[in-house]
Design an enzyme around this catalytic site. Structure first.
Site, PDB file in Angstrom:
ATOM      1  N   GLY A   1      41.937  53.404  42.235  1.00 23.42           N
ATOM      2  CA  GLY A   1      40.945  53.969  43.153  1.00 23.42           C
ATOM      3  C   GLY A   1      40.122  55.110  42.584  1.00 23.42           C
ATOM      4  O   GLY A   1      39.659  55.966  43.336  1.00 23.42           O
TER       5      GLY A   1
ATOM      6  N   LEU B   1      41.108  42.954  43.494  1.00 26.95           N
ATOM      7  CA  LEU B   1      41.428  41.849  42.595  1.00 26.95           C
ATOM      8  C   LEU B   1      41.422  40.472  43.258  1.00 26.95           C
ATOM      9  O   LEU B   1      41.706  39.475  42.610  1.00 26.95           O
ATOM     10  CB  LEU B   1      42.793  42.095  41.942  1.00 26.95           C
ATOM     11  CG  LEU B   1      42.869  43.335  41.038  1.00 26.95           C
ATOM     12  CD1 LEU B   1      44.283  43.517  40.502  1.00 26.95           C
ATOM     13  CD2 LEU B   1      41.876  43.226  39.891  1.00 26.95           C
ATOM     14  N   LYS B   2      41.114  40.434  44.540  1.00 21.18           N
ATOM     15  CA  LYS B   2      41.175  39.144  45.243  1.00 21.18           C
ATOM     16  C   LYS B   2      39.774  38.591  45.481  1.00 21.18           C
ATOM     17  O   LYS B   2      38.815  39.358  45.580  1.00 21.18           O
ATOM     18  CB  LYS B   2      41.873  39.329  46.604  1.00 21.18           C
ATOM     19  CG  LYS B   2      43.227  39.966  46.509  1.00 21.18           C
ATOM     20  CD  LYS B   2      44.229  39.013  45.895  1.00 21.18           C
ATOM     21  CE  LYS B   2      45.577  39.681  45.704  1.00 21.18           C
ATOM     22  NZ  LYS B   2      46.522  38.862  44.973  1.00 21.18           N
ATOM     23  N   LEU B   3      39.718  37.266  45.628  1.00 18.38           N
ATOM     24  CA  LEU B   3      38.431  36.647  45.966  1.00 18.38           C
ATOM     25  C   LEU B   3      38.094  36.969  47.420  1.00 18.38           C
ATOM     26  O   LEU B   3      38.981  37.042  48.264  1.00 18.38           O
ATOM     27  CB  LEU B   3      38.544  35.132  45.853  1.00 18.38           C
ATOM     28  CG  LEU B   3      38.043  34.431  44.603  1.00 18.38           C
ATOM     29  CD1 LEU B   3      38.046  32.928  44.830  1.00 18.38           C
ATOM     30  CD2 LEU B   3      36.663  34.898  44.172  1.00 18.38           C
ATOM     31  N   ILE B   4      36.810  37.129  47.683  1.00 20.13           N
ATOM     32  CA  ILE B   4      36.384  37.375  49.060  1.00 20.13           C
ATOM     33  C   ILE B   4      36.174  36.021  49.748  1.00 20.13           C
ATOM     34  O   ILE B   4      35.487  35.147  49.218  1.00 20.13           O
ATOM     35  CB  ILE B   4      35.073  38.206  49.074  1.00 20.13           C
ATOM     36  CG1 ILE B   4      35.297  39.562  48.388  1.00 20.13           C
ATOM     37  CG2 ILE B   4      34.557  38.400  50.492  1.00 20.13           C
ATOM     38  CD1 ILE B   4      36.244  40.512  49.103  1.00 20.13           C
TER      39      ILE B   4
ATOM     40  N   ASN C   1      30.009  44.651  44.000  1.00 18.24           N
ATOM     41  CA  ASN C   1      31.196  44.837  43.159  1.00 18.24           C
ATOM     42  C   ASN C   1      30.792  45.567  41.882  1.00 18.24           C
ATOM     43  O   ASN C   1      29.631  45.494  41.464  1.00 18.24           O
ATOM     44  CB  ASN C   1      31.789  43.474  42.793  1.00 18.24           C
ATOM     45  CG  ASN C   1      33.041  43.579  41.943  1.00 18.24           C
ATOM     46  OD1 ASN C   1      33.895  44.455  42.169  1.00 18.24           O
ATOM     47  ND2 ASN C   1      33.166  42.726  40.946  1.00 18.24           N
TER      48      ASN C   1
ATOM     49  N   HIS D   1      32.002  45.792  37.822  1.00 16.48           N
ATOM     50  CA  HIS D   1      32.849  45.114  36.833  1.00 16.48           C
ATOM     51  C   HIS D   1      32.705  45.834  35.489  1.00 16.48           C
ATOM     52  O   HIS D   1      31.584  46.153  35.084  1.00 16.48           O
ATOM     53  CB  HIS D   1      32.426  43.648  36.708  1.00 16.48           C
ATOM     54  CG  HIS D   1      33.299  42.874  35.773  1.00 16.48           C
ATOM     55  ND1 HIS D   1      34.556  42.424  36.135  1.00 16.48           N
ATOM     56  CD2 HIS D   1      33.139  42.510  34.481  1.00 16.48           C
ATOM     57  CE1 HIS D   1      35.104  41.809  35.108  1.00 16.48           C
ATOM     58  NE2 HIS D   1      34.273  41.850  34.084  1.00 16.48           N
TER      59      HIS D   1
ATOM     60  N   ASP E   1      33.033  37.673  39.964  1.00 17.40           N
ATOM     61  CA  ASP E   1      32.083  38.336  39.056  1.00 17.40           C
ATOM     62  C   ASP E   1      30.797  37.545  38.846  1.00 17.40           C
ATOM     63  O   ASP E   1      30.302  37.409  37.729  1.00 17.40           O
ATOM     64  CB  ASP E   1      32.748  38.585  37.681  1.00 17.40           C
ATOM     65  CG  ASP E   1      34.051  39.350  37.824  1.00 17.40           C
ATOM     66  OD1 ASP E   1      34.114  40.246  38.693  1.00 17.40           O
ATOM     67  OD2 ASP E   1      35.000  39.055  37.082  1.00 17.40           O
TER      68      ASP E   1
END
Ligand code: GRF
Length: 199
Positions: free
Chosen positions: A16, A94-97, A111, A113, A154
């Site tokens: 965070g 870290l998870k897919l939306i 996001n 990256h 990404d």
């Protein structure tokens, strides 16, 4: 009529530090929004204590706690709606939306990256793995990408990229630190422009 302050939910899975950068920017009024919710995919994410210290409500959300992906998405969407969230900023999530969330927030999710997408993105490319791959490929530069979120990892439209040099004697840890420093500077700026429709 005066327009109300936009409400942002920040999604995290780990340390965070980007969340902290957003909190600091909000405190300095450089991010003109309410950080209204922090969603964490991990119950032990260090970022959760940063949210709590800043007085931001937190919500622990783990897809596998629900009977189906659809059921999980419904619960998360209800929470976002209940808290009147306008925008979502992923910060180390870290998870897919889920598609349901993406259609409820069209072009309203971003996001960050730690590489120059489309290189070094996608499944498995997170944290130090990204920097290990960049160094193994002998890249001369890396950096960060801030982009819209769609249903692939990404993948959405790129809003901003910042380049950072990769040195011959670099380690993944050093490169990560160099990039994170830029992330903390640029994410709040881009997010602030994004919520005003200026990027
Ligand atoms: C950042 O490097 C970000 O680019 C990536 O995950 C990392 C999160 O770090 N998506 P932190 O949790 O903000 O410290």
């Amino acid at each position: 009529m005066e327009k109300s302050t936009p409400k942002i939910a920040v999604f995290i899975s780990g340390t965070g530090t980007n969340l902290q950068a957003l909190i600091d920017a909000r405190n300095k009024k450089k991010l003109e929004a309410e950080l209204a919710l922090v969603v964490s995919s991990s119950p032990s994410a260090l970022g959760l204590s940063k949210a709590e210290q800043a007085g931001i409500p937190t919500f622990f959300f783990q897809e596998r706690d629900y009977p189906s992906k659809q059921e999980a998405a419904k619960v998360l969407l209800e929470k976002l709606k209940e808290d009147q969230i306008d925008f979502i900023a992923l910060a180390g999530y870290l998870k897919l939306i889920a598609p349901e969330i993406i259609s409820a927030y069209p072009d309203r999710i971003i996001n960050i990256h730690p590489a120059l997408l489309p290189k070094y993105g996608g499944r498995g490319m997170y944290g130090v793995h990204v920097h290990e791959a960049v160094i193994a490929a002998h890249e001369k530069e890396s950096g960060l990408t801030i982009h819209l979120v769609d249903e692939k990892y990404d993948h959405g439209r790129i809003l901003k990229q910042i380049k950072v040099p990769v040195y011959d004697d670099d380690t993944p840890g050093l490169l990560q630190q160099r990039i994170q420093k830029e992330e903390h500077k640029h994410y709040p700026i881009v997010l602030n422009k994004f919520i005003k429709g200026k990027v």
